[in-house]
Write an enzyme that holds these catalytic residues in place. Structure first.
Site, mmCIF file in Angstrom:
data_model
loop_
_atom_site.group_PDB
_atom_site.id
_atom_site.type_symbol
_atom_site.label_atom_id
_atom_site.label_comp_id
_atom_site.label_asym_id
_atom_site.label_seq_id
_atom_site.Cartn_x
_atom_site.Cartn_y
_atom_site.Cartn_z
ATOM 1 N N THR A 52 -40.040 13.085 28.338
ATOM 2 C CA THR A 52 -39.018 13.363 26.523
ATOM 3 C C THR A 52 -39.441 11.463 26.653
ATOM 4 O O THR A 52 -40.093 11.007 25.925
ATOM 5 C CB THR A 52 -38.219 13.676 26.446
ATOM 6 O OG1 THR A 52 -38.249 15.359 26.702
ATOM 7 C CG2 THR A 52 -37.535 13.100 24.547
ATOM 8 N N LYS A 80 -19.161 -0.064 26.017
ATOM 9 C CA LYS A 80 -18.008 -0.896 25.969
ATOM 10 C C LYS A 80 -17.851 -0.627 24.896
ATOM 11 O O LYS A 80 -16.884 -0.649 24.312
ATOM 12 C CB LYS A 80 -18.244 -1.957 25.894
ATOM 13 C CG LYS A 80 -19.633 -2.922 26.584
ATOM 14 C CD LYS A 80 -19.848 -5.098 25.605
ATOM 15 C CE LYS A 80 -20.689 -5.172 27.348
ATOM 16 N NZ LYS A 80 -21.019 -6.226 26.650
ATOM 17 N N ARG A 101 -31.627 10.276 22.351
ATOM 18 C CA ARG A 101 -31.632 11.251 22.761
ATOM 19 C C ARG A 101 -30.050 11.055 22.947
ATOM 20 O O ARG A 101 -29.727 9.880 23.453
ATOM 21 C CB ARG A 101 -31.772 11.587 24.081
ATOM 22 C CG ARG A 101 -31.173 12.554 25.205
ATOM 23 C CD ARG A 101 -32.146 13.205 26.177
ATOM 24 N NE ARG A 101 -33.514 14.079 26.112
ATOM 25 C CZ ARG A 101 -34.039 15.100 26.657
ATOM 26 N NH1 ARG A 101 -33.859 14.574 28.017
ATOM 27 N NH2 ARG A 101 -34.988 15.030 26.649
ATOM 28 N N HIS A 129 -33.752 19.712 19.409
ATOM 29 C CA HIS A 129 -34.877 18.712 20.249
ATOM 30 C C HIS A 129 -36.371 18.958 19.309
ATOM 31 O O HIS A 129 -37.531 19.829 19.969
ATOM 32 C CB HIS A 129 -34.549 19.534 21.467
ATOM 33 C CG HIS A 129 -35.603 18.462 22.632
ATOM 34 N ND1 HIS A 129 -36.992 17.619 22.658
ATOM 35 C CD2 HIS A 129 -35.477 18.520 24.012
ATOM 36 C CE1 HIS A 129 -36.760 16.804 23.507
ATOM 37 N NE2 HIS A 129 -36.258 17.593 24.398
#
Ligand code: NCD
Length: 306
Positions: A52, A80, A101, A129
């Site tokens: 992908t 973070k 994604r 998807h």
């Protein structure tokens, strides 16, 4: 500005037009080599990917644009503690379009609300998807010359397999489509697919456990991998992972023109011996994935073309 989060964000007509464009690109890719000159695609991948991400990048490079991005959450500020909303605000300043994604269902939708650029859902958890679906539709159309009047078998992990959910949603809009859902009891398609997409719209479907009982009636057999990363415990995964293995022996019961699709990656679901059978279409899907993503980028960026 448009995004593609769910396969139904594109109407049937828009989907067909996009597939027509992808076919024209496939015939003559050189004609499109400069249409996105000066444009940038950001790929924000918080989950592993080979096809992908690379096909998105190849698509943008083929169109004359450039690419930037990250390929794991660890190498982005997500590690973070940054939110998707803040990340997309930043990325909107660097790129013209982005593909995201994420392991969390709904993350690309949330990103699209804060984004100034089109957002493409490149897979959100076990949910949807849509660009794999465009790839699958292009492949089915090329093999069968139609997207209606088909019996489609989907086999394997129908619970967590996001490509399955998106493909059913999109194909259910075409005329005379019948679905055969082949899975172990524990990996059946979620209710929102069987109840709300299929039953409510009177689309014929059956749920079975054995490929052998149904393979002879299928026009398409869509195999999937058991989605290891979405299991809560290893034992269940180990018990279910080899539920289905498609072999040439099993293929003897299938129509001579049935097409075998798989979004890949394959683990064990299709024996290597099937690769040389003319019905194997999963490597065609890989190639088509680049063409549909070229067509999608052009469509969302509203690029003028012949
Ligand atoms: C699929 C995915 O990521 O959902 N892969 C892909 O994009 N081609 C299928 C899978 O991972 O099994």
């Amino acid at each position: 500005m448009r995004s593609l989060i769910d396969p139904l964000d594109l109407s049937v007509m828009e989907t067909n037009q996009l597939l027509d464009l992808a076919d024209r690109i496939a015939e003559n890719p050189g004609n499109y080599s400069g249409v996105c000159k000066g444009k940038k695609l950001a790929t924000l991948f918080y989950e592993p990917s080979t096809r992908t991400r690379l096909s998105f990048e190849a698509a943008m490079l083929n169109l004359g644009g450039s690419v930037l991005g990250f390929s794991s959450a660890n190498s982005s500020s997500a590690s973070k503690g940054e939110s998707v909303a803040d990340t997309i605000r930043a990325v909107s300043c660097y790129a013209d379009i982005c593909a995201i994604r994420h392991p969390k269902e709904g993350a690309p939708l949330r990103a699209s609300k804060y984004s100034k650029i089109p957002v493409i859902n490149a897979g959100d958890g076990g949910h949807q998807h849509p660009t794999q679906t465009l790839t699958d539709l292009m492949t089915i159309r090329n093999k069968k010359h139609r997207l209606d009047h088909l019996t489609i078998g989907l086999c394997g992990d129908l619970k967590f397999g996001r490509t399955v959910h998106s493909l059913i949603k999109s194909l259910a809009r075409y005329e005379d489509i019948r679905f055969v859902l082949i899975s172990p009891e524990e990996l059946r398609a979620p209710d929102y697919i069987t109840e709300h997409v299929l039953k409510e719209r009177n689309i014929p479907f059956e749920e079975v456990e054995s490929i052998d009982d149904v393979i002879s009636k299928l026009d398409i057999l869509y195999m999937t991998r058991v989605q290891k990363e979405r299991f809560f415990n290893e034992e269940d995964y180990i018990r279910l992972k080899d539920s289905y293995i498609l072999t040439l022996d099993k293929m003897r019961g299938a129509k001579p023109d049935m097409a075998v699709l798989h979004p890949l990656p394959r683990v064990n679901e299709i024996a290597l011996e099937v690769d040389d059978d003319p019905r194997a279409a999963y490597f065609d899907q890989v190639q088509n994935g680049v063409y549909v993503r070229m067509a999608l980028i052009m469509t969302l960026l509203e690029v003028e073309h012949a």
